[in-house]
Scaffold this active site. Structure first.
Site, PDB file in Angstrom:
ATOM      1  CE  LYS A   1       7.746  -5.721   0.675  1.00 26.20           C
ATOM      2  NZ  LYS A   1       6.726  -5.007   1.323  1.00 26.20           N
TER       3      LYS A   1
ATOM      4  CB  SER B   1       1.434   0.466  -1.779  1.00 28.49           C
ATOM      5  OG  SER B   1       2.771   0.596  -1.352  1.00 28.49           O
TER       6      SER B   1
ATOM      7  N   GLY C   1      -7.994  -2.273   5.639  1.00 30.57           N
ATOM      8  CA  GLY C   1      -7.554  -2.000   4.270  1.00 30.57           C
ATOM      9  C   GLY C   1      -7.410  -3.335   3.548  1.00 30.57           C
TER      10      GLY C   1
ATOM     11  N   GLY D   1      -5.441  -5.894   5.667  1.00 29.72           N
ATOM     12  CA  GLY D   1      -6.230  -6.288   6.846  1.00 29.72           C
ATOM     13  C   GLY D   1      -7.328  -7.274   6.456  1.00 29.72           C
TER      14      GLY D   1
ATOM     15  CG  ASN E   1       8.637  -1.461   0.230  1.00 26.39           C
ATOM     16  OD1 ASN E   1       8.647  -2.191   1.209  1.00 26.39           O
ATOM     17  ND2 ASN E   1       7.781  -1.659  -0.747  1.00 26.39           N
TER      18      ASN E   1
ATOM     19  N   GLY F   1      -7.448  -2.067  11.182  1.00 22.46           N
ATOM     20  CA  GLY F   1      -7.116  -1.623   9.829  1.00 22.46           C
ATOM     21  C   GLY F   1      -7.725  -2.568   8.821  1.00 22.46           C
TER      22      GLY F   1
ATOM     23  CG  ASN G   1       4.675  -1.428   2.258  1.00 17.86           C
ATOM     24  OD1 ASN G   1       5.238  -2.524   2.276  1.00 17.86           O
ATOM     25  ND2 ASN G   1       4.089  -0.939   1.177  1.00 17.86           N
TER      26      ASN G   1
HETATM   27  O1  KPL Z   1       5.551  -3.651  -1.436  1.00 17.18           O
HETATM   28  C1  KPL Z   1       5.346  -3.196  -2.524  1.00 17.18           C
HETATM   29  C2  KPL Z   1       4.477  -2.012  -2.583  1.00 17.18           C
HETATM   30  O2  KPL Z   1       3.937  -1.684  -3.628  1.00 17.18           O
HETATM   31  O3  KPL Z   1       4.321  -1.374  -1.532  1.00 17.18           O
HETATM   32  C3  KPL Z   1       6.002  -3.767  -3.745  1.00 17.18           C
HETATM   33  C4  KPL Z   1       6.805  -4.991  -3.342  1.00 17.18           C
HETATM   34  C5  KPL Z   1       6.892  -2.736  -4.351  1.00 17.18           C
HETATM   35  C6  KPL Z   1       5.034  -4.303  -4.757  1.00 17.18           C
HETATM   36  O4  KPL Z   1       4.384  -3.315  -5.462  1.00 17.18           O
END
Ligand code: KPL
Length: 352
Positions: A232, A302, A24, A27, A236, A22, A122
């Site tokens: 986390k 993201s 991206g 990565g 998100n 990956g 994520n």
């Molecule tokens: O992890 C994130 C994401 O955008 O995926 C945060 C912590 C919200 C930062 O933008």
């Protein structure tokens, strides 16, 4: 690319090989960090590519001080998977959550049983499927709050500092919570448990752990990585879908109008985590969400970027994971479901 000497290596030992799947933004950031932190010579580093043929690729990286570095990276094409993958000691998987299982279905059969796999994406969920796919390899999970943005296919810019947490996925710890549930990605703890018993290689060795921790700034080893991943996830589930739906920077979510929905999705997550034997304190988690909103105020999440670029989002591994786990325990999660539905609806507009 060759890296630092492994302190545990014997003179007859071959080079340790680390492969990244990956390429991206994350990565490429990890590639840069591994390459620049250690530059002696007993680890080799490559990138597993989807292309047919292997090639060398120039990578450019711009750091937080706008300093540029370039590297010549070895991209391993499918022609050479059979030769390179069995030599890999650590496979760092940085693809999007929804690509993890498909990528590892192809790669795991070619890895040695002594290889270690690190998932760094994520959201949550793929680890449950991957745990059932392992052929003796160990599984480490990680989460990073470092920010990175691709400037072009092979040029990445770091956009924010952040902590990275890594830890062993302890298969025994979820034995009770999941052994009676039969879902698509139900974890088979007996199988993993016997694999764990059968092989002493099932945790990341200190040598590889040290390489990661010294290469990645602000990284830490967490005994209870699942709790860290749920924490986390709480960030998100609140920030990602709302910024995508309302087309705003993270910072805008500090407005009063978003307080109720943020509180509601986080309460639901805390309830589901509790059913999974993960104890999260609601006030502390909400504080953390608002801290991240403030610290990343100028960033687009993201998921916002995925929607803007008409890409598949990670909603299934974020709010979707909370909904899926809630169903196992008969817990209602209407607010997370509503955000899943909204994001799926947005995806449909461009994926039709
Ligand atoms: O992890 C994130 C994401 O955008 O995926 C945060 C912590 C919200 C930062 O933008």
């Amino acid at each position: 690319m060759t890296l630092a000497k492994d302190p545990t290596a014997t003179s007859s030992a071959r080079l340790k090989q680390i492969s990244i799947v990956g390429a991206g933004a994350i990565g490429q950031l990890i590639y840069h960090q591994l390459s620049s932190a250690v530059n002696a010579s007993s680890v080799s580093l490559n990138i597993i590519s989807r292309a047919q043929h292997s090639k060398q690729q120039k990578l450019t990286f711009t750091d937080l001080n706008n300093v540029e570095s370039t590297y010549i990276a070895e991209l391993v094409g499918q022609d050479d998977y059979g030769q390179q993958l069995p030599k890999t000691d650590l496979l760092i998987v940085c693809v999007k959550a929804y690509q993890v299982v498909a990528a590892l279905k192809i790669l795991i059969p070619m890895l040695s049983s002594h290889c270690h796999i690190l998932l760094l994406h994520n959201g949550m969920g793929p680890h449950l499927d991957v745990a059932n796919m392992l052929k003796g390899q160990s599984l480490t999970l990680g989460t990073t709050s470092q920010g990175a943005l691709k400037q072009s296919a092979w040029h990445t810019k770091q956009t924010g500092k952040g902590i990275t947490q890594l830890g062993t996925f302890n298969t025994e710890s979820i034995f009770n919570s999941q052994s009676t549930v039969n879902t698509k990605n139900a974890f088979h703890p007996q199988k993993a448990f016997s694999q764990q018993r059968a092989s002493k290689q099932r945790v990341l060795p200190e040598s590889l752990k040290n390489i990661l921790l010294s290469a990645i700034p602000h990284s830490q080893w967490c005994v209870d990585i699942l709790t860290m991943l749920w924490q986390k996830l709480a960030i998100n589930v609140a920030i990602n879908p709302l910024t995508a739906i309302h087309h705003c920077h993270n910072g805008q979510l500090a407005d009063e109008q978003y307080r109720d929905i943020i509180t509601a999705v986080v309460i639901e997550l805390v309830n589901v985590a509790k059913a999974e034997h993960i104890s999260l304190a609601l006030p502390a988690i909400l504080d953390k969400v608002y801290q991240v909103i403030a610290l990343t105020a100028a960033n687009y999440s993201s998921m916002h970027q995925d929607v803007q670029h008409q890409r598949t989002t990670e909603i299934d591994a974020i709010n979707g994971f909370v909904v899926q786990m809630a169903k196992r325990h008969g817990i209602a999660t209407p607010h997370n479901q509503q955000l899943v539905d909204h994001i799926k609806h947005l995806e449909l507009q461009y994926q039709r």
